[in-house]
Scaffold this motif. Structure first.
Motif, PDB file in Angstrom:
ATOM      1  N   GLU A 230      18.715   9.066  11.006  1.00  0.00           N
ATOM      2  CA  GLU A 230      18.673   8.893  11.714  1.00  0.00           C
ATOM      3  C   GLU A 230      19.047   6.588  11.432  1.00  0.00           C
ATOM      4  O   GLU A 230      20.072   6.193  12.445  1.00  0.00           O
ATOM      5  CB  GLU A 230      16.908   8.278  12.418  1.00  0.00           C
ATOM      6  CG  GLU A 230      16.665   8.686  12.941  1.00  0.00           C
ATOM      7  CD  GLU A 230      14.582   9.012  13.708  1.00  0.00           C
ATOM      8  OE1 GLU A 230      14.549  10.311  14.132  1.00  0.00           O
ATOM      9  OE2 GLU A 230      14.575   7.881  13.073  1.00  0.00           O
ATOM     10  N   ILE A 231      18.507   6.336  10.461  1.00  0.00           N
ATOM     11  CA  ILE A 231      19.373   5.356   9.849  1.00  0.00           C
ATOM     12  C   ILE A 231      20.949   5.104   9.695  1.00  0.00           C
ATOM     13  O   ILE A 231      21.014   3.936  10.406  1.00  0.00           O
ATOM     14  CB  ILE A 231      18.360   5.629   8.554  1.00  0.00           C
ATOM     15  CG1 ILE A 231      17.196   4.926   8.691  1.00  0.00           C
ATOM     16  CG2 ILE A 231      19.253   3.835   7.932  1.00  0.00           C
ATOM     17  CD1 ILE A 231      16.352   4.507   7.259  1.00  0.00           C
ATOM     18  N   THR A 233      23.344   6.499  11.949  1.00  0.00           N
ATOM     19  CA  THR A 233      23.649   5.836  13.444  1.00  0.00           C
ATOM     20  C   THR A 233      22.538   4.451  13.474  1.00  0.00           C
ATOM     21  O   THR A 233      23.581   4.281  14.725  1.00  0.00           O
ATOM     22  CB  THR A 233      23.263   6.781  14.524  1.00  0.00           C
ATOM     23  OG1 THR A 233      21.091   6.965  13.870  1.00  0.00           O
ATOM     24  CG2 THR A 233      24.091   8.182  13.909  1.00  0.00           C
ATOM     25  N   SER A 234      21.481   3.704  13.485  1.00  0.00           N
ATOM     26  CA  SER A 234      21.254   2.663  14.016  1.00  0.00           C
ATOM     27  C   SER A 234      21.268   1.743  13.297  1.00  0.00           C
ATOM     28  O   SER A 234      21.050   0.102  13.325  1.00  0.00           O
ATOM     29  CB  SER A 234      19.361   3.123  14.218  1.00  0.00           C
ATOM     30  OG  SER A 234      18.751   3.413  13.561  1.00  0.00           O
ATOM     31  N   ALA A 235      21.277   1.645  11.774  1.00  0.00           N
ATOM     32  CA  ALA A 235      21.197   0.735  10.821  1.00  0.00           C
ATOM     33  C   ALA A 235      21.680  -0.952  11.107  1.00  0.00           C
ATOM     34  O   ALA A 235      21.968  -1.195  10.863  1.00  0.00           O
ATOM     35  CB  ALA A 235      21.388   1.593   9.461  1.00  0.00           C
ATOM     36  N   LYS A 237      22.852  -1.968  14.469  1.00  0.00           N
ATOM     37  CA  LYS A 237      22.480  -2.797  15.163  1.00  0.00           C
ATOM     38  C   LYS A 237      20.765  -3.771  14.198  1.00  0.00           C
ATOM     39  O   LYS A 237      21.227  -4.751  14.686  1.00  0.00           O
ATOM     40  CB  LYS A 237      22.002  -2.420  15.919  1.00  0.00           C
ATOM     41  CG  LYS A 237      23.727  -2.229  16.804  1.00  0.00           C
ATOM     42  CD  LYS A 237      22.868  -1.007  18.060  1.00  0.00           C
ATOM     43  CE  LYS A 237      24.195  -1.147  18.964  1.00  0.00           C
ATOM     44  NZ  LYS A 237      24.213   0.336  19.732  1.00  0.00           N
ATOM     45  N   GLN A 238      19.832  -2.943  13.656  1.00  0.00           N
ATOM     46  CA  GLN A 238      19.226  -3.210  13.446  1.00  0.00           C
ATOM     47  C   GLN A 238      19.974  -4.187  11.844  1.00  0.00           C
ATOM     48  O   GLN A 238      18.450  -5.240  12.133  1.00  0.00           O
ATOM     49  CB  GLN A 238      18.191  -2.442  12.646  1.00  0.00           C
ATOM     50  CG  GLN A 238      17.267  -1.939  13.639  1.00  0.00           C
ATOM     51  CD  GLN A 238      16.666  -0.303  12.433  1.00  0.00           C
ATOM     52  OE1 GLN A 238      16.468   0.171  12.019  1.00  0.00           O
ATOM     53  NE2 GLN A 238      16.095   0.470  14.329  1.00  0.00           N
ATOM     54  N   GLU A 240      22.229  -6.689  11.743  1.00  0.00           N
ATOM     55  CA  GLU A 240      22.272  -7.485  12.577  1.00  0.00           C
ATOM     56  C   GLU A 240      20.887  -8.507  13.519  1.00  0.00           C
ATOM     57  O   GLU A 240      21.276  -9.715  12.909  1.00  0.00           O
ATOM     58  CB  GLU A 240      23.380  -7.416  13.720  1.00  0.00           C
ATOM     59  CG  GLU A 240      24.952  -7.099  13.150  1.00  0.00           C
ATOM     60  CD  GLU A 240      25.213  -7.261  14.579  1.00  0.00           C
ATOM     61  OE1 GLU A 240      24.983  -7.137  15.508  1.00  0.00           O
ATOM     62  OE2 GLU A 240      26.431  -6.660  13.853  1.00  0.00           O
TER      63      GLU A 240
END
Lengths: 279, 92
Positions: A230-231, A233-235, A237-238, A240
Motif C-alpha cells: 500500500e505504501i 503506491t500511495s507514499a 502524495k502523502q 508532499e
C-alpha cells in the motif's frame, strides 16, 4: 368533598376566570378558537418530541445490544485461547450493558405509551375543536350578543375543560420525557467513558487488545507485506501533503513571536528591522 | 352524569352508580390525607375501573362539561395534590 369534585371545580374555576375577562361574548368565541388551534399545534409538537426521544432510546438500545453481542464474542474467543480471566472481564461488561439495556427497554415502553396517549388526545381535541367551530358559527349567525351568552358559556366551558386536560397531558409527557432524556444522556456518557466499551469507535479496550496480541502475531507477516504494498503506491502524495502541512504550521508558530517582539520595544529604540514590524 | 378520566376522555354514567363512586372517592381522598401512596393507587384504579365498566364513552366531539373529573391512571399522589390547587397542574 371528594377528589373528583374538587378537581372538576378547579377546571371550572379556570374556565370562569377566562370567561370573565371577555367583554363581548362573541370575542370569547374567536379568542378561544385561536387558543384551541394553538393548543392543537402544541400537542402535535408534543407527539413529535416524544417520538424523537423514543427514537433516541431505540438507537441507544441498538448500540448497547451490539456492544453486548461483541463482548460475548470476545468472551468466547478468550475462552478458546484459554484466557478465562479475559472472558470473565468481558462478561462483566456485558452484564453491565445488559442492565442498561433492560432499563432502556422499560423507558422505551413508557415513551411509546406517552406517544399513543398524546396522539389520541390530539385526535380528541381536534374533534372538539371542529365541533366548537361549527357551534361558534351557528351562535354568531343566529343569536344577538345578549342571547348568545348562555350558549357561548356552555361551549366555552366544554372546550376549555378539554383544553385544560390536554394541556396537562402535554405537561406530564414533557416532564417524563425530560427525566428520560437526562437518563439517556447519562447512558451516552457511560458509553463514551468506555465503561461498556469494546474495540468499536476508535477506542481499543484492554480485553480486545490482549486478544488481538495473542491472535495477531501470526498475521503480522502477512499484514506487513500488505502494508508495504500500500505504501509503495500511495507514499509520494502523502509525503508532499505532509511537507506542506509542516511548513504552514511552522509559519503560524513564528508569527505571534514576530508581533510580540516589536511591541515590547519602544519604536524609537527599535533596531532597523522594518520587515518584522510591518508583519 | 358525566365523568371525565383525565387523559382518557368523558363517560356518561347512570346516576345509580354515584353512591359507589362516592365511596371510592372518599377512600381516595382519605389516602391522600394520610399520605398513603399504596392505598391511593388502589383507590384510584378501583375508581377508574368503575367508571369504565359502568359508563359509556361520550363521542369525542361533545362539548359538554363534566360533573366529575378523575386524575389520570398513572398519576402519583403528589400530582393529584397539585391538581387540587388552582396554581397547580391544570393549565389556565
Amino acid at each position: 368533598m371528594g377528589v373528583m369534585k374538587r378537581v372538576s371545580l378547579v377546571f371550572k374555576a379556570k374556565a370562569n376566570k377566562a370567561l370573565d375577562k371577555m367583554e363581548d361574548p362573541r370575542e370569547t368565541l374567536d379568542y378561544s378558537y385561536q387558543r384551541q388551534l394553538e393548543l392543537l399545534t402544541k400537542v402535535r409538537r408534543g407527539v413529535a418530541d416524544v417520538a424523537t426521544s423514543r427514537k433516541r432510546v431505540e438507537l441507544q438500545m441498538n448500540q448497547l445490544q451490539q456492544q453486548s453481542n461483541k463482548l460475548e464474542d470476545q468472551a468466547r474467543k478468550a475462552l478458546g485461547m484459554g484466557r478465562e480471566d479475559l472472558a470473565r472481564g468481558a462478561l462483566e461488561r456485558k452484564a453491565s450493558a445488559q442492565g442498561q439495556l433492560n432499563d432502556l427497554q422499560a423507558q422505551y415502553a413508557q415513551l411509546q405509551g406517552e406517544e399513543e396517549k398524546l396522539t389520541v388526545a390530539s385526535q380528541r381535541l381536534q374533534a372538539k375543536v371542529d365541533a366548537f367551530r361549527t357551534r361558534k358559527e351557528t351562535i354568531k349567525a343566529t343569536y344577538t350578543a345578549a342571547e348568545a351568552q348562555t350558549r357561548i358559556n356552555e361551549a366555552f366551558t366544554g372546550i376549555s375543560e378539554e383544553m385544560g386536560d390536554v394541556g396537562m397531558a402535554i405537561q406530564r409527557a414533557e416532564d417524563k420525557t425530560a427525566q428520560m432524556q437526562a437518563r439517556a444522556g447519562a447512558i451516552d456518557e457511560l458509553m463514551a467513558s468506555g465503561a461498556l466499551d469494546d474495540a468499536v469507535g476508535g477506542r481499543r479496550d484492554d480485553i480486545q487488545s490482549e486478544l488481538d496480541m495473542i491472535s495477531a502475531s501470526s498475521d503480522v507477516e502477512n499484514e506487513l507485506s500488505r502494508l508495504k504494498g500500500e505504501i509503495a503506491t500511495s507514499a509520494p502524495k502523502q509525503l508532499e501533503g505532509g511537507a506542506n502541512g509542516n511548513s504552514q504550521e511552522a509559519q503560524g508558530a513564528q508569527a505571534p513571536q514576530g508581533q510580540a517582539q516589536p511591541a515590547s520595544i519602544p519604536a524609537a529604540d527599535r533596531p532597523a528591522e522594518p520587515q518584522d514590524g510591518e508583519r | 352524569m358525566i365523568v371525565r378520566i383525565s387523559g382518557e376522555g368523558q363517560f356518561s354514567i347512570d346516576d345509580a352508580a354515584t353512591a359507589e363512586l362516592n365511596r371510592l372517592d372518599s377512600e381516595l381522598e382519605a389516602a391522600v390525607d394520610r399520605n398513603d401512596e399504596a392505598a391511593f393507587t388502589e383507590a384510584l384504579h378501583g375508581l377508574l375501573e368503575q367508571v369504565r365498566a359502568r359508563g359509556s364513552a361520550l363521542p369525542a366531539d361533545t362539548l359538554e362539561p363534566s360533573d366529575l373529573i378523575l386524575p389520570p391512571e398513572d398519576a402519583s399522589m403528589d400530582e393529584v395534590r397539585e391538581m387540587l390547587t388552582e396554581e397547580g397542574l391544570i393549565p389556565g
